[in-house]
Structure formats: structure tokens, C-alpha cells
Design an enzyme around this catalytic site. Structure first.
Site, PDB file in Angstrom:
ATOM      1  N   GLY A   1       0.752  -1.259   0.480  1.00 41.83           N
ATOM      2  CA  GLY A   1      -0.269  -0.086  -0.294  1.00 41.83           C
ATOM      3  C   GLY A   1       1.047   1.012   0.315  1.00 41.83           C
ATOM      4  N   GLY A   2       0.324   2.393   0.522  1.00 42.46           N
ATOM      5  CA  GLY A   2       0.798   3.927   0.598  1.00 42.46           C
ATOM      6  C   GLY A   2       2.212   3.028   1.173  1.00 42.46           C
TER       7      GLY A   2
ATOM      8  N   GLY B   1      25.590  12.360 -28.932  1.00 44.25           N
ATOM      9  CA  GLY B   1      24.674  12.557 -27.818  1.00 44.25           C
ATOM     10  C   GLY B   1      25.085  12.043 -26.638  1.00 44.25           C
ATOM     11  N   ALA B   2      25.526  10.903 -26.885  1.00 48.35           N
ATOM     12  CA  ALA B   2      26.234  10.404 -25.666  1.00 48.35           C
ATOM     13  C   ALA B   2      27.609  10.279 -25.052  1.00 48.35           C
ATOM     14  CB  ALA B   2      25.768   8.924 -25.942  1.00 48.35           C
TER      15      ALA B   2
HETATM   16  C1  HXC Z   1      -4.169  -4.696  12.619  1.00 50.90           C
HETATM   17  C2  HXC Z   1      -2.493  -6.251  11.221  1.00 50.90           C
HETATM   18  C3  HXC Z   1      -2.700  -6.025  10.027  1.00 50.90           C
HETATM   19  C4  HXC Z   1      -3.342  -4.398   9.715  1.00 50.90           C
HETATM   20  C5  HXC Z   1      -1.909  -7.325  10.352  1.00 50.90           C
HETATM   21  N1  HXC Z   1      -2.314  -7.517  11.889  1.00 50.90           N
HETATM   22  N2  HXC Z   1      -1.972  -7.035   9.281  1.00 50.90           N
HETATM   23  N3  HXC Z   1      -3.146  -5.566  12.287  1.00 50.90           N
HETATM   24  N4  HXC Z   1      -3.796  -3.267  10.923  1.00 50.90           N
HETATM   25  N5  HXC Z   1      -2.600  -3.452   9.030  1.00 50.90           N
HETATM   26  C6  HXC Z   1      -2.093  -7.836  12.199  1.00 50.90           C
HETATM   27  C7  HXC Z   1      -2.897 -10.107  12.180  1.00 50.90           C
HETATM   28  O1  HXC Z   1      -4.151  -9.118  12.484  1.00 50.90           O
HETATM   29  C8  HXC Z   1      -2.615 -10.761  12.936  1.00 50.90           C
HETATM   30  O2  HXC Z   1      -2.903 -10.479  14.155  1.00 50.90           O
HETATM   31  C9  HXC Z   1      -0.816 -10.289  12.988  1.00 50.90           C
HETATM   32  O3  HXC Z   1      -1.252  -9.425  12.642  1.00 50.90           O
HETATM   33  C10 HXC Z   1      -0.118 -11.112  12.017  1.00 50.90           C
HETATM   34  O4  HXC Z   1      -1.203 -11.364  10.522  1.00 50.90           O
HETATM   35  P1  HXC Z   1      -1.178 -12.739  10.318  1.00 50.90           P
HETATM   36  O5  HXC Z   1      -2.502 -12.203   8.875  1.00 50.90           O
HETATM   37  O6  HXC Z   1      -1.492 -13.833  10.618  1.00 50.90           O
HETATM   38  O7  HXC Z   1       0.254 -12.583   9.031  1.00 50.90           O
HETATM   39  P2  HXC Z   1       0.887 -13.024   7.439  1.00 50.90           P
HETATM   40  O8  HXC Z   1      -0.687 -14.542   7.709  1.00 50.90           O
HETATM   41  O9  HXC Z   1       1.915 -13.312   8.057  1.00 50.90           O
HETATM   42  O10 HXC Z   1       0.221 -12.355   6.877  1.00 50.90           O
HETATM   43  C11 HXC Z   1       0.987 -11.036   7.169  1.00 50.90           C
HETATM   44  C12 HXC Z   1      -0.420 -10.271   5.818  1.00 50.90           C
HETATM   45  C13 HXC Z   1      -1.969  -9.676   6.194  1.00 50.90           C
HETATM   46  C14 HXC Z   1       0.157 -10.452   4.204  1.00 50.90           C
HETATM   47  C15 HXC Z   1       0.502  -8.572   6.047  1.00 50.90           C
HETATM   48  O11 HXC Z   1      -1.770  -9.924   7.507  1.00 50.90           O
HETATM   49  C16 HXC Z   1      -1.915  -8.918   5.510  1.00 50.90           C
HETATM   50  O12 HXC Z   1      -2.685  -9.460   4.578  1.00 50.90           O
HETATM   51  N6  HXC Z   1      -2.554  -7.437   6.091  1.00 50.90           N
HETATM   52  C17 HXC Z   1      -3.424  -6.168   5.899  1.00 50.90           C
HETATM   53  C18 HXC Z   1      -2.775  -5.690   5.010  1.00 50.90           C
HETATM   54  C19 HXC Z   1      -3.455  -4.555   4.701  1.00 50.90           C
HETATM   55  O13 HXC Z   1      -4.096  -4.524   3.671  1.00 50.90           O
HETATM   56  N7  HXC Z   1      -3.140  -3.258   5.213  1.00 50.90           N
HETATM   57  C20 HXC Z   1      -3.660  -1.909   4.739  1.00 50.90           C
HETATM   58  C21 HXC Z   1      -2.586  -1.293   3.836  1.00 50.90           C
HETATM   59  S1  HXC Z   1      -2.594  -0.029   3.144  1.00 50.90           S
HETATM   60  P3  HXC Z   1      -3.172 -11.176  15.516  1.00 50.90           P
HETATM   61  O14 HXC Z   1      -3.854 -10.712  16.301  1.00 50.90           O
HETATM   62  O15 HXC Z   1      -3.807 -12.427  14.883  1.00 50.90           O
HETATM   63  O16 HXC Z   1      -1.161 -11.658  15.814  1.00 50.90           O
HETATM   64  C22 HXC Z   1      -1.612   0.887   3.619  1.00 50.90           C
HETATM   65  C23 HXC Z   1      -2.136   2.352   3.544  1.00 50.90           C
HETATM   66  C24 HXC Z   1      -1.156   2.947   3.827  1.00 50.90           C
HETATM   67  O17 HXC Z   1      -0.833   0.370   4.280  1.00 50.90           O
HETATM   68  C25 HXC Z   1      -0.923   4.815   3.894  1.00 50.90           C
HETATM   69  C26 HXC Z   1      -0.055   5.020   2.923  1.00 50.90           C
HETATM   70  C27 HXC Z   1      -0.395   6.402   2.993  1.00 50.90           C
END
Ligand code: HXC
Length: 534
Positions: free
Chosen positions: A195-196, A430-431
Site C-alpha cells: 500500500g502507501g 549525444g552520449a
Molecule cells: C492491524 C494487522 C494488520 C494491519 C496484520 N495485522 N496487518 N493488524 N492492521 N494492517 C495483524 C493480524 O491481524 C495478525 O494479528 C497479525 O498482524 C499477523 O498477521 P497475519 O495475517 O496472521 O500474518 P500473515 O499471514 O503473515 O499475513 C501478513 C499480511 C496480512 C499479508 C501482511 O496480515 C495482511 O494482508 N494484512 C493486511 C494488509 C493490509 O491490507 N494493510 C493495509 C494496507 S493499506 P493477530 O492478533 O492474529 O496476531 C496501507 C495504507 C498506507 O497500508 C497508506 C499510506 C499513505
């Protein structure tokens, strides 16, 4: 009377005891709380989290910092910070440190600020509280003029916090931009970065990935499938291979955490602390006067034959130690750091083994960015030129080779650090101008005797200016053209190159010139900033 005295003494004694004892009891409980919170912060996601992390081939945040920093040099900051989110049951899920380890330490004895996302705690997700921890070390690093390294391993914005987390990213990005060109900023990607969130590493000077366990993308495979009906894996979309060889987003990739961290330490050894500092000078036993005899034979007699430009760079630098940057991206140009008499130098060289060393879009971007880093951080630039021109073709033209090539030209012309160039063979069209020529304010420009400096190669030239001649006549015309241009004299006669030198003297010449140019100053007209063609 005696009873009054005794009662008075007893009262005083009780009073004193209560005065003494109350703080002791308080201190004990506070000490215990401090200890408990410290343990909580250090434990992060606990043994289970650690095991899961190890099972994925990744180290924990603290294990990583132990390897990155000099032993016992880490001074942790904000260990007791907790998030203040109350939504979705988060008020019961507070942990000291909040899944982020920040502080200062040393690498090879030199200071550095660090932040490290702890994936074992809520997936290392970014909360407003832990974003503030990053912001604090970013501010401290900038004020102190000390590099900053971010170790990324995170599920991105903490979903439960919503805009607080997005605000955190924005504040971090803004500080990345403010620090750009002031202190070196490095990003290690050691797990998810999606993501971002990818834009903080993208704004920093070096992005280093770990193969198989890290990835970076703006939108993941699920979204790609949903929106575009395209099936693509995480690795194909944002793995280390794709970003170091295709997109150019990452500079380096290593097999595992251990290698990535130890090579980061090595890279840091070439860099100054900030833009007012000089790069570190290391003790050097490699003689400055050393002749590099292999260079007298490295360029093949047939000018269409390739040779490996690393066989030029490596024998020239101190002890053959060359740290290549982006080795797998735009292989037609080589960039990286070496030392000359102990001093850091940035090297840029066309690579004749790849596309004959032509400049293309990716090569222009790669080398322009490298030059701008060197220039911002007082690292002199040495260029080896063997370039037949810009890569022709529909893809390059429609992809904007004009705009991208202009970046390289702009970067060379704008750079005020010492610039020394050697034309080893071809410098066509040019290079020739672009590759650190005298005309772009090159300080010292040399040609090896094998240099050919011309508008283009003999065949192409003859086909244009003698197009009506017969095939036999053209053969003679080509020979005449080569005699006129396939040598360094026309440029040397005009002073466009300063000297024609023996290749084996190259090391000695560079070391001498760097010493002479040590205090080079160059003034430019005032402007807010230039407008490099991005
Ligand atoms: C809160 C999160 C989290 C998140 C993971 N966790 N991502 N909690 N916010 N963004 C937590 C899970 O709930 C889990 O909690 C623990 O972290 C481990 O995650 P798992 O899913 O069990 O691990 P894994 O199977 O290795 O998968 C990792 C992952 C997946 C691929 C990153 O967790 C995932 O898809 N997370 C969401 C990613 C996402 O969409 N993020 C937002 C992106 S947008 P527990 O309690 O079970 O241990 C963004 C915008 C930024 O970031 C903008 C900036 C400008």
C-alpha cells in the site's frame, strides 16, 4: 512529663518512618512496573510470535538490530509508548513499545538512528503512536546530522486506527523529503511492505530487500485479480527479484536477514554522516602509485568486441573492493562505490558486455540518481566511458528516452563534486556529451589511446554522408572516416580532453586528481531548485 516526651518521640519516629517508608514502597512498585513494561516491550509478540517469525525465515526486530548495530551500542527510545486507540477492542490491547523499536546506535563506531517494525506484534502495523516514534528518530537524525535506517516488516496502516495511521505515514513521508540530500536514509524491506507504506522506502536513498521473505507493492494480488482479472503471485508482483532487476525500485537484494544486515553495514562504511561531512577515509595499504598493467590490454583491438568494464573498475580501486549498487538493474551501466587511497569514490561506467554499453531509459535513471546522491553527499565521481550512443527503437522513443536521458545529462551538469572521466573506447554522438564530458563541467577528462570520439560509428556515418557511393568506395570511405575520427586526437586538439594517457596510469592519475580537487569550489546562480526533467 516523661510520658509527653516519650509520646512525642514515638510520634516523630512514626512520622519519619512513614516519610521514609512511603517512597520506598512507591519506588518498589514503580521499579517493578518499569521492569514489567520493559519485559513486555522486549517480548513483543512473545515466544509464539518469535517462533512464527523464525518459521518464515525472518528474524525478530531486536535480533535484527543486534546484527545491524555494533555490540552494546543500541540506546532504545520510547520503549514505553502505547497506542491510544479505543475502537474495536483496542483499549485492551496495549503493549509497551506498540510494535516498533526505535533509537540510536553505532555502525563501525559511527552514529546512526534506527527504527524497526516488529511484525510479531499486530503484524508490525503502523499506529499513530508508533508513527510518532519513527517521526521522533527522523527529527533527531536530521538535527544531529546522522544517517537513519528503517527496517520494514509490516502489514501496513493499522486498520483499527483508520486515519490516525494514514496521518502517521504522511508525517513520515514529509520527513523523508525534508531529510533527502541532508542525511543518508536507508530502508531495509524484511517482510511485507504494501500500500502507501511503500512510499517511505521509495523516498529514501537506498532500498535493500531480502529474497523470498520480503515484498513491496501498491496493490496486492487480490486487488489485481479483482480489478484486472489478472492472476499474479506476490513474488511476481513485488518480490526482491522483480524490484532489483525490472522495476529498479530496490537497489540490492540478499539471501537472508543476516546477509542483508551485514552488507548494509558495509554500504554504510562508504557514506558520510551528512551533507556537510566528508565521506570517511579508511587506512589503505594499496599503493597510490600502483600501475594497473592489465588495463593496457583490456580493450580488445576489434572495437566491436565486448569486454567487461568490471575488469577496469576492480583493478583500479583500493584492494579491488568495489560495492556495486543496482547490479541486476540496467546492466548496461555499472554504478557503485570504491575507495581510492582510502577515500570513497562513486564510479559510473558503460558496460560493453550489455547492449554494447548503450544508454537507455533505465540506465539513464539508474545513473542519474546515483550521481545526485554522490553530489549531495560530497562523493567524487569517476566515469569510464565506452558508449556507442543511445539505444534506438520504438520502445525507447515512446518510453521517453529523451526525457530520461535528459535526467542523466542534468545530473552530470549539475554536480559540483570532483568529476574525472576516462574515455576507454567509444564516445559517440549525444552520449559523448552526456557521459561526464568537459562540456558538462567535467574537471579532468582523459582518453585512453583506444578512444574513438565521433558523431557516430564509421558504417553509419558513411551510409549517410556517402550514400551514393558504390559498395567498394564505401569500404575506403569507412577507412578514411576511422583514420579521421576513431582516435582521441580531434578531441585532444581542441582541449575537450585534457590528456591521452596510458591506461595503466589510471589509478595514479585518479588519486592525484582527487587530491588536487579536494577543496574544489564551484558557484552557481541562486535558484530555489532546478527543474530536472522527472
Ligand atoms: C492491524 C494487522 C494488520 C494491519 C496484520 N495485522 N496487518 N493488524 N492492521 N494492517 C495483524 C493480524 O491481524 C495478525 O494479528 C497479525 O498482524 C499477523 O498477521 P497475519 O495475517 O496472521 O500474518 P500473515 O499471514 O503473515 O499475513 C501478513 C499480511 C496480512 C499479508 C501482511 O496480515 C495482511 O494482508 N494484512 C493486511 C494488509 C493490509 O491490507 N494493510 C493495509 C494496507 S493499506 P493477530 O492478533 O492474529 O496476531 C496501507 C495504507 C498506507 O497500508 C497508506 C499510506 C499513505
Amino acid at each position: 512529663m516523661a510520658g509527653v516526651v516519650w509520646r512525642g518521640a514515638l510520634q516523630r519516629s512514626l512520622l519519619q518512618r512513614s516519610l521514609v517508608c512511603r517512597p520506598v514502597r512507591q519506588a518498589t512498585s514503580v521499579a517493578q512496573r518499569i521492569e514489567d513494561k520493559r519485559r513486555e516491550a522486549i517480548a513483543g509478540g512473545g515466544e509464539k510470535g518469535k517462533e512464527k517469525q523464525h518459521a518464515k525465515g525472518k528474524l525478530t526486530a531486536r535480533e535484527r538490530l543486534d546484527l545491524l548495530l555494533d555490540p552494546r551500542s543500541f540506546r532504545e527510545m520510547d520503549m514505553f509508548v502505547e497506542h491510544d486507540c479505543v475502537d474495536f477492542g483496542m483499549e485492551k490491547l496495549k503493549t509497551a513499545g506498540d510494535g516498533m523499536v526505535t533509537g540510536q546506535g553505532r555502525i563501525n563506531g559511527r552514529p546512526v538512528y534506527v527504527y524497526c517494525q516488529d511484525f510479531t506484534l499486530r503484524g508490525g502495523s503502523l499506529s499513530w503512536a508508533n508513527a510518532q516514534k519513527i517521526m521522533k528518530v527522523q527529527d533527531k537524525a536530521l538535527e544531529a546530522g546522522v544517517p537513519i535506517i528503517g527496517l520494514n516488516d509490516s502489514g501496513g496502516a493499522r486498520i483499527q486506527e483508520g486515519v490516525g495511521s494514514l496521518a502517521g505515514y504522511g508525517e513520515i513521508f514529509c520527513r523523508n523529503v525534508t531529510s533527502s540530500g541532508v542525511i543518508p536514509q536507508l530502508s531495509l524491506i524484511m517482510g511485507p511492505c504494501a500500500g502507501g507504506a511503500v512510499y517511505s522506502p521509495a523516498l529514501t536513498d537506498f532500498t535493500i530487500m531480502v529474497k523470498d521473505t520480503s515484498y513491496m507493492f501498491v496493490t496486492g494480488p487480490e486487488v489485481v485479480k479483482e480489478v484486472l482479472s489478472e492472476q499474479v503471485t506476490t513474488e511476481e508482483l513485488g518480490g526482491a527479484k522483480v524490484h532489483t532487476s525490472k522495476s529498479g525500485v530496490a537497489h540490492l537484494a540478499y539471501e537472508n536477514d543476516l546477509e542483508a544486515l551485514s552488507r548494509t553495514r558495509e554500504l554504510m562504511s562508504f557514506l558520510p554522516l551528512n551533507n556537510k561531512d566528508k565521506p570517511p577515509v579508511v587506512a589503505c595499504s594499496d599503493p597510490s602509485e600502483r600501475e594497473v598493467t592489465s588495463l593496457d590490454f583490456v580493450v580488445p583491438p576489434d572495437s566491436t568486441q565486448p569486454y567487461d568494464i568490471l575488469d577496469v573498475i576492480k583493478p583500479v580501486v583500493d584492494d579491488g573492493d568495489f560495492f556495486e549498487i543496482q547490479p541486476d538493474f540496467a546492466k548496461n551501466i555499472v554504478v557503485g562505490y570504491g575507495r581510492m587511497a582510502g577515500q570513497t569514490v562513486g564510479f559510473i561506467a558503460n558496460q560493453p558486455t550489455r547492449q554494447a554499453g548503450c544508454l537507455d531509459i533505465n540506465a539513464s535513471n539508474k545513473s542519474a540518481r546515483f550521481i545526485r546522491f554522490c553530489d549531495a553527499f560530497n562523493i567524487p565521481i569517476v566515469t569510464f566511458v565506452d558508449v556507442p550512443g543511445f539505444l534506438p527503437g520504438y520502445l525507447q522513443e515512446t518510453g521517453g528516452i529523451i526525457r530520461h536521458g535528459a535526467k542523466l545529462l542534468f545530473a552530470y551538469a549539475e554536480a559540483t563534486v570532483p568529476k574525472i572521466a576516462f574515455i576507454t573506447r567509444k564516445a559517440y554522438g549525444g552520449a559523448y556529451d552526456v557521459m561526464s564530458s568537459k562540456h558538462l563541467s567535467g574537471d579532468m577528462n582523459y582518453a585512453w589511446p583506444t578512444a574513438e570520439i565521433a558523431v557516430m560509428g564509421s558504417k553509419g556515418a558513411v551510409n549517410i554522408i556517402f550514400k551514393n557511393k558504390t559498395a567498394e568506395e564505401k569500404v575506403q570511405c569507412e577507412e578514411d572516416y576511422k583514420t579521421a575520427f576513431a582516435n582521441p586526437f580531434p578531441a585532444a586538439q581542441r582541449g575537450f580532453i585534457d590528456d591521452i594517457v596510458k591506461p595503466s596510469d589510471t589509478r595514479r592519475i585518479i588519486i592525484n586528481d582527487l587530491d588536487v580537487l579536494r577543496n574544489k569550489t564551484q558557484t552557481k546562480p541562486w535558484r530555489k531548485h532546478g527543474n530536472i526533467p522527472l
